[in-house]
Design an enzyme around this catalytic site. Structure first.
Site, PDB file in Angstrom:
ATOM      1  N   SER A   1       4.688   6.849   2.349  1.00  0.00           N
ATOM      2  CA  SER A   1       5.340   5.567   2.650  1.00  0.00           C
ATOM      3  C   SER A   1       4.699   4.463   1.821  1.00  0.00           C
ATOM      4  CB  SER A   1       5.176   5.219   4.136  1.00  0.00           C
ATOM      5  OG  SER A   1       5.592   6.272   4.983  1.00  0.00           O
TER       6      SER A   1
ATOM      7  N   ASN B   1       0.849  -1.201   0.000  1.00  0.00           N
ATOM      8  CA  ASN B   1       0.000   0.000   0.000  1.00  0.00           C
ATOM      9  C   ASN B   1       0.873   1.236   0.000  1.00  0.00           C
ATOM     10  OD1 ASN B   1      -2.500   1.571   0.462  1.00  0.00           O
ATOM     11  ND2 ASN B   1      -1.604   1.964   2.486  1.00  0.00           N
TER      12      ASN B   1
ATOM     13  N   ASP C   1      -2.182   0.393   8.509  1.00  0.00           N
ATOM     14  CA  ASP C   1      -0.992   1.231   8.224  1.00  0.00           C
ATOM     15  C   ASP C   1       0.159   0.940   9.187  1.00  0.00           C
ATOM     16  OD1 ASP C   1      -3.308   3.924   7.610  1.00  0.00           O
ATOM     17  OD2 ASP C   1      -2.563   2.377   6.253  1.00  0.00           O
TER      18      ASP C   1
ATOM     19  N   HIS D   1       0.802   5.041   1.518  1.00  0.00           N
ATOM     20  CA  HIS D   1       0.102   5.813   2.533  1.00  0.00           C
ATOM     21  C   HIS D   1       0.681   7.218   2.563  1.00  0.00           C
ATOM     22  CE1 HIS D   1      -2.090   6.673   6.219  1.00  0.00           C
ATOM     23  NE2 HIS D   1      -0.962   7.162   6.734  1.00  0.00           N
TER      24      HIS D   1
HETATM   25  N1  LIG Z   1      -5.981  -4.307   7.083  1.00  0.00           N
HETATM   26  C1  LIG Z   1      -5.539  -3.248   6.398  1.00  0.00           C
HETATM   27  N2  LIG Z   1      -6.311  -2.709   5.430  1.00  0.00           N
HETATM   28  C2  LIG Z   1      -5.870  -1.620   4.725  1.00  0.00           C
HETATM   29  C3  LIG Z   1      -4.615  -1.047   5.020  1.00  0.00           C
HETATM   30  C4  LIG Z   1      -3.806  -1.650   6.039  1.00  0.00           C
HETATM   31  O1  LIG Z   1      -2.658  -1.209   6.321  1.00  0.00           O
HETATM   32  N3  LIG Z   1      -4.300  -2.736   6.694  1.00  0.00           N
HETATM   33  N4  LIG Z   1      -4.223   0.139   4.356  1.00  0.00           N
HETATM   34  C5  LIG Z   1      -5.360   0.872   3.794  1.00  0.00           C
HETATM   35  C6  LIG Z   1      -5.104   2.152   3.076  1.00  0.00           C
HETATM   36  N5  LIG Z   1      -5.480   3.269   3.983  1.00  0.00           N
HETATM   37  C7  LIG Z   1      -4.474   4.161   4.247  1.00  0.00           C
HETATM   38  O2  LIG Z   1      -3.358   4.101   3.655  1.00  0.00           O
HETATM   39  C8  LIG Z   1      -6.793   3.399   4.516  1.00  0.00           C
HETATM   40  C9  LIG Z   1      -7.898   3.152   3.711  1.00  0.00           C
HETATM   41  C10 LIG Z   1      -9.182   3.258   4.241  1.00  0.00           C
HETATM   42  C11 LIG Z   1      -9.392   3.634   5.559  1.00  0.00           C
HETATM   43  C12 LIG Z   1     -10.790   3.709   6.084  1.00  0.00           C
HETATM   44  O3  LIG Z   1     -11.030   4.226   7.172  1.00  0.00           O
HETATM   45  N6  LIG Z   1     -11.758   3.186   5.288  1.00  0.00           N
HETATM   46  C13 LIG Z   1     -13.176   3.117   5.696  1.00  0.00           C
HETATM   47  C14 LIG Z   1     -14.071   3.620   4.577  1.00  0.00           C
HETATM   48  C15 LIG Z   1     -13.587   4.950   4.058  1.00  0.00           C
HETATM   49  C16 LIG Z   1     -14.277   5.264   2.710  1.00  0.00           C
HETATM   50  O4  LIG Z   1     -14.909   4.351   2.130  1.00  0.00           O
HETATM   51  O5  LIG Z   1     -14.126   6.427   2.271  1.00  0.00           O
HETATM   52  C17 LIG Z   1     -13.583   1.664   5.943  1.00  0.00           C
HETATM   53  O6  LIG Z   1     -12.949   0.751   5.326  1.00  0.00           O
HETATM   54  O7  LIG Z   1     -14.563   1.482   6.672  1.00  0.00           O
HETATM   55  C18 LIG Z   1      -8.284   3.882   6.375  1.00  0.00           C
HETATM   56  C19 LIG Z   1      -6.981   3.784   5.865  1.00  0.00           C
HETATM   57  C20 LIG Z   1      -6.158  -0.038   2.897  1.00  0.00           C
HETATM   58  N7  LIG Z   1      -6.653  -1.086   3.736  1.00  0.00           N
HETATM   59  N1  GAR Z   2      -5.238   5.501   3.005  1.00  0.00           N
HETATM   60  C1  GAR Z   2      -5.046   5.431   1.584  1.00  0.00           C
HETATM   61  C2  GAR Z   2      -4.848   6.822   1.048  1.00  0.00           C
HETATM   62  O1  GAR Z   2      -5.174   7.815   1.686  1.00  0.00           O
HETATM   63  N2  GAR Z   2      -4.275   6.879  -0.159  1.00  0.00           N
HETATM   64  C3  GAR Z   2      -4.050   8.137  -0.812  1.00  0.00           C
HETATM   65  O2  GAR Z   2      -5.108   8.472  -1.720  1.00  0.00           O
HETATM   66  C4  GAR Z   2      -4.595   9.486  -2.602  1.00  0.00           C
HETATM   67  C5  GAR Z   2      -5.204   9.344  -3.984  1.00  0.00           C
HETATM   68  O3  GAR Z   2      -4.580   8.252  -4.607  1.00  0.00           O
HETATM   69  P1  GAR Z   2      -4.847   7.963  -6.188  1.00  0.00           P
HETATM   70  O4  GAR Z   2      -4.737   9.303  -6.898  1.00  0.00           O
HETATM   71  O5  GAR Z   2      -3.772   6.978  -6.568  1.00  0.00           O
HETATM   72  O6  GAR Z   2      -6.243   7.398  -6.278  1.00  0.00           O
HETATM   73  C6  GAR Z   2      -3.057   9.348  -2.550  1.00  0.00           C
HETATM   74  O7  GAR Z   2      -2.497  10.478  -1.891  1.00  0.00           O
HETATM   75  C7  GAR Z   2      -2.823   8.110  -1.703  1.00  0.00           C
HETATM   76  O8  GAR Z   2      -1.649   8.176  -0.914  1.00  0.00           O
END
Ligand SMILES: Nc1nc2c(c(=O)[nH]1)N[C@@H](CN(C=O)c1ccc(C(=O)N[C@@H](CCC(=O)O)C(=O)O)cc1)CN2
Ligand code: GAR
Length: 201
Positions: free
Chosen positions: A143, A114, A152, A116
């Site tokens: 990262s 991923n 994360d 982040h």
């Molecule tokens: N088990 C894991 N799943 C995911 C990870 C991880 O490290 N472990 N990384 C994320 C990516 N991410 C940040 O980098 C991230 C994505 C989504 C959320 C979140 O709160 N999602 C909500 C819904 C939000 C929405 O739909 O707009 C949810 O899933 O309920 C936090 C961090 C990818 N998955």
């Molecule tokens: N937690 C996940 C997260 O926040 N990801 C972030 O979404 C943005 C849009 O990505 P995209 O333009 O590749 O769709 C990027 O800044 C990426 O790091």
């Protein structure tokens, strides 16, 4: 997509939106900076603009709307079935906005990555740029990390740093970070692929 080497790493990319990080990976492959091939791009959101971009690049796309499933577990189980058709070497989260279950993470252990938008372990979760500003950080960044069940929290593969300017808003800071992300993700994938090749007898 242009031809890749016969042993090019197979990638499945998961997106939820515009897919700008996906596009940077596509460009790196097209410019032969990355010995990989994208087997499929999958989105959990029907409105993800990145799906159209992937189709325009001739890449197979799949839509799996998480809202069509009764539980996170059911969505993830279906997502595994779709991904496994492509037998990827790496599953690449690129702006993918769903928290994945421990079962999904375990199924792809060691091949699930991923990007982040923070210098982990700082600012896990969402709204990272605003939080960095509120914390008075002098530097911020992005990262690429292995994905674990804990959000994360996985081992960092590569990071990129940017300065925080006094007059930054969350938007201006996000734009500066995103510019670095587009170099960071292809570089991180190259690092993984080169290391895998070096470890292959
Ligand atoms: N088990 C894991 N799943 C995911 C990870 C991880 O490290 N472990 N990384 C994320 C990516 N991410 C940040 O980098 C991230 C994505 C989504 C959320 C979140 O709160 N999602 C909500 C819904 C939000 C929405 O739909 O707009 C949810 O899933 O309920 C936090 C961090 C990818 N998955
Ligand atoms: N937690 C996940 C997260 O926040 N990801 C972030 O979404 C943005 C849009 O990505 P995209 O333009 O590749 O769709 C990027 O800044 C990426 O790091």
């Amino acid at each position: 997509m242009s031809e890749q080497s016969s042993n090019a790493a197979r990638l499945v990319i998961l997106i939820s939106g515009r897919g700008s990080n996906m596009l940077s990976i596509i460009q790196a492959i097209q410019e032969k900076h990355l010995d990989a091939q994208i087997a499929a791009v999958i989105s959990n959101r029907p409105d993800a603009a990145g799906i159209v971009s992937a189709q325009q690049a001739g890449i197979d796309t799949q839509l799996l709307d998480h809202k069509s499933f009764e539980s996170r577990e059911a969505f993830d189980a279906s997502l595994i079935q779709v991904i496994d058709r492509y037998q990827p070497d790496y599953v690449v989260l690129a702006g993918f906005m769903r928290i994945l279950t421990a079962e999904f993470v375990a199924h792809y252990a060691g091949k699930l990555i991923n990007i982040h938008p923070s210098l982990l372990p700082k600012f896990k979760g969402l709204h990272t740029h605003q939080r960095a500003l509120e914390a008075g950080e002098s530097e911020h960044g992005a990262s690429v990390h292995f994905v674990t069940a804990e959000l994360d929290d996985g081992p960092v593969i590569l990071q990129a740093k940017v300065p925080v300017m006094a007059d930054d808003s969350a938007e201006t800071l996000a734009a500066r970070v995103l510019e670095q992300e587009h170099m960071l993700y292809p570089a991180a994938l190259k690092k993984l692929i080169d290391e895998a090749k070096a470890n292959t007898p």
